[in-house]
Enzyme design. Structure first.
Site, short mmCIF file in Angstrom:
data_model
loop_
_atom_site.label_atom_id
_atom_site.label_comp_id
_atom_site.label_asym_id
_atom_site.label_seq_id
_atom_site.Cartn_x
_atom_site.Cartn_y
_atom_site.Cartn_z
N SER A 154 -24.40 -82.45 19.94
CA SER A 154 -24.67 -83.61 20.80
C SER A 154 -25.65 -83.23 21.91
O SER A 154 -25.64 -82.11 22.42
CB SER A 154 -23.37 -84.13 21.42
OG SER A 154 -22.48 -84.59 20.42
N ASN A 203 -18.01 -86.20 21.36
CA ASN A 203 -19.33 -85.57 21.35
C ASN A 203 -19.20 -84.19 20.72
O ASN A 203 -18.88 -83.21 21.39
CB ASN A 203 -19.89 -85.48 22.78
CG ASN A 203 -20.22 -86.85 23.35
OD1 ASN A 203 -21.22 -87.45 23.00
ND2 ASN A 203 -19.34 -87.34 24.23
N GLU A 204 -19.43 -84.14 19.43
CA GLU A 204 -19.24 -82.92 18.66
C GLU A 204 -20.41 -81.96 18.85
O GLU A 204 -21.44 -82.33 19.44
CB GLU A 204 -19.09 -83.28 17.17
CG GLU A 204 -17.92 -84.19 16.85
CD GLU A 204 -16.57 -83.48 16.86
OE1 GLU A 204 -16.48 -82.37 17.41
OE2 GLU A 204 -15.60 -84.05 16.33
N PRO A 205 -20.25 -80.71 18.38
CA PRO A 205 -21.38 -79.76 18.46
C PRO A 205 -22.67 -80.36 17.93
O PRO A 205 -22.68 -81.02 16.88
CB PRO A 205 -20.89 -78.59 17.59
CG PRO A 205 -19.40 -78.62 17.74
CD PRO A 205 -19.06 -80.09 17.81
#
Length: 647
Positions: free
Chosen positions: A174, A170-172
């Protein structure tokens, strides 16, 4: 507050100490200790569920962080009879696309580190499928969520944290209510994975991951983080505001989470980094030095201009009360910093050395520089290297590894073509070289990411690095007989994951130390390099010195200095020797680095910094000098920094 009982006082002290922290945090001395405790927690959950006749549903993470947890679970299974027959697992994520048989797949990872060593049922293992057709991914993700619910929900979810702040993938950006889905990986995440894939260009751009909303449904969340590489992002996750820019901050909204850290990963939390802001301190000399430098930098004032009011209004009134007045503290720290500066890294002959970092005697020292890779010596301490030689010391350099994994394949072909032309110019037909060259070229054309090179290619890469190291050491003024190539066996695996260190590595190092009997040893103390070679090489020399100390008298008079610079520099409060460099010496150091032509422009393992090594080194050396200037010291062009290691 005198009427409070001791336990209440203790709780209040803890609340004060952790008041910046918005997540529960437990800190252990080492990752190994923390991993044993987390594994025991998982084992207790499994046993409780077994006693109740229920499955234990675990959410599992991959990567280097949980490896020791899995190793301890395997030990508990094999030695203490912990059964996984009632365990159901769901992995957080998988690269996409990714074949389950690929060495980088999380299927392979989980079987290698856990599943193949325990009695878990294969039907109870769930890992996102990296082989799906694009049109089938959405349905798979929905079914993955349903399977978790049908199993009774996650009892405990293990998490790591990426340097982007991601949990799972869950990258920036998300959303906090996101579910299992296909995501695009952040560039930093792909750079961090580049070592396993043989280059960032080979890292998949997408992954299937559980969403943050899915993770939140777990009854317990345990986030693990080890090493100083994670310290900065851990601070943001634990002490920062909730933000989509750092997805791990969403865990502040969960009531069932705990961060489990080693001391290095916790180092930037306020209670460890600047403890005077949250609690009464035991003011050791090192802490005073750190605090005064912090105050000087925070206020933008030289140390000698700091006032009582500056101390009192920045959480350091207690220090002034105990050790004041402020002027005396300022003078003491100023003098300590001043005494770290020396133009004589081997000691100044005939001088009073009471206030100098190195001894004056013997006037001519035997100095041994250990360089993990064939260029760390000139990149990290090239100015000091040159000065030790210029000042007449008996200097040796030992290149601990061949560095052959860090050479581009194109360079191999170029050097082979040169060798063939040379052979022919000498009247030889060069047919054998040509045959080997054609085999190399064919292999490179079909080479898979991270595939191990044949020995002939590895040899050529080693010779390239060796010739460059000789050129750099010669430029520094070192005679050839003082240049040593160890080619330690642990490194010679032909791949980024190295062999374990053995007694052979230590014995080779002991032999060299016994041969030279140095008064000074310089070791790489920069453990942030992307393939971990520095810390392995440090540990080998450290063990060799410890063993020799028991039987060799000269070891008692051997001082060990740690250098950095290839990846980052020591903070000023830790520096014990700062060697100033003139503009001319900076240029000489640059020219020595230039001899390592295979590492110029774009090295194979650049880490986070895309700049060339000589640019990084100069920037760090200039910045160290500027930091000393801001604290009130003389204005030097550049400085190389060292910390003494006592064993």
């Amino acid at each position: 507050m005198a009427y409070l009982t001791a336990p209440v006082k203790s709780r209040l002290n803890l609340l004060e100490e952790t008041r910046f922290e918005k997540q529960p945090v437990r800190v252990f001395a080492s990752a190994a200790q923390a991993s044993v405790q987390v594994a025991a927690r998982i084992a207790d959950l499994i046993r409780r569920k077994q006693a109740a006749g229920q499955p234990a549903v675990l959410g599992l993470a991959t990567g280097a962080t949980p490896v020791q947890v899995y190793a301890e679970l395997v030990r508990l299974h094999k030695e203490e009879g912990l059964s996984f027959a009632n365990v159901v697992t769901f992995n957080l994520d998988e690269y996409y696309p990714m074949a389950p048989t690929a060495p980088q797949s999380y299927v392979m990872f989980m079987h290698e580190h856990l599943f193949d060593h325990i009695d878990i049922r294969s039907e109870n293992i769930h890992i996102p499928d990296g082989t799906l057709a694009p049109e089938d991914v959405a349905d798979f993700c929905l079914r993955y969520e349903q399977q978790i619910e049908e199993a009774g929900g996650l009892d405990l979810q293990l998490l790591g944290i990426g340097r982007t702040g991601h949990v799972g993938f869950n990258e920036p950006g998300s959303a906090p209510n996101s579910g299992t889905r296909l995501v695009t990986l952040d560039d930093l995440t792909r750079r961090d994975a580049s070592r396993e894939f043989g280059g960032k260009e080979n890292v998949p751009r997408k992954a299937i991951t559980m969403g943050i909303g899915t993770i939140f449904k777990a009854r317990e969340l345990v986030l693990l983080a080890w090493s100083g590489k994670k310290a900065s992002i851990v601070k943001k996750a634990v002490e920062g505001d909730v933000s989509g820019e750092v997805p791990a901050t969403y865990l502040q909204l969960a009531g069932n989470v705990e961060f489990v850290l080693d001391e290095a990963a916790a180092a930037e939390l306020t209670r460890f980094d600047t403890p005077w802001l949250v609690k009464d301190c035991v003011w050791s000399e090192q802490l005073i030095k750190k605090a005064v430098i912090w105050l000087s930098n925070t206020l933008g004032k030289p140390i000698l201009k700091l006032t009582e009011e500056d101390y009192n209004t920045n959480g350091m009134a207690e220090l002034v009360t105990e050790r004041g007045p402020a002027y005396d503290i300022n003078i003491a720290i100023f003098n300590q910093l001043q005494h770290t500066i020396t133009g004589w890294p081997g000691g100044k002959p005939g001088a009073d050395d009471a206030q100098r970092p190195e001894r004056a005697l013997p006037e001519k020292k035997r100095s041994l520089i250990f360089s993990p890779h064939p260029d760390d010596d000139v990149i990290s301490m090239g100015g000091t290297f040159i000065r030790l030689i210029d000042q007449g010391h008996d200097v040796h350099v030992a290149y601990q590894t061949s560095g052959n994994t860090a050479v581009w394949d194109d360079d191999v072909l170029r050097y082979m073509e040169f060798a063939i032309d040379l052979e022919r110019s000498l009247g030889r037909d060069g047919q054998e070289l040509l045959r080997v060259y054609e085999q190399m070229r064919a292999f490179i054309a079909r080479k898979q990411p991270n595939e191990v090179d044949p020995q002939e290619i590895r040899n050529v890469k080693s010779y390239i690095r060796k010739s460059e190291a000789i050129a750099g050491a010669r430029y520094a003024g070192l005679p050839d007989r003082h240049i040593h190539f160890q080619a330690l066996p642990f490194y010679e695996s032909g791949k980024t994951v190295k062999h374990p260190v053995t007694d052979d590595d230590i014995a080779l190092t002991m032999q060299l130390l016994q041969q030279i009997k140095p008064h000074q040893v310089f070791l790489a103390g920069d453990f942030a390099d992307p393939n971990g070679t520095h810390i392995v090489c440090f540990n080998i020399v450290a063990e060799a010195l410890r063993r020799l100390k028991a039987s060799e008298e000269w070891v008692a008079d051997c001082w060990v200095w740690l250098y950095r610079g290839a990846w980052h520099e020591f903070p000023v409060h830790e520096i014990e020797m700062a060697v100033p460099l003139s503009p001319q010496e900076v240029l000489r150091k640059r020219n020595a680095i230039f001899k390592h032509q295979s590492q110029k422009d774009t090295p194979v393992f650049p880490g986070d910094d895309a700049r060339e090594f000589w640019v990084r080194a100069e920037h760090r050396n200039h910045e160290t000098a500027r930091q000393y200037l801001r604290l009130g010291m003389a204005n030097y062009e550049a400085m190389e920094a060292f910390v003494r290691w006592r064993f």
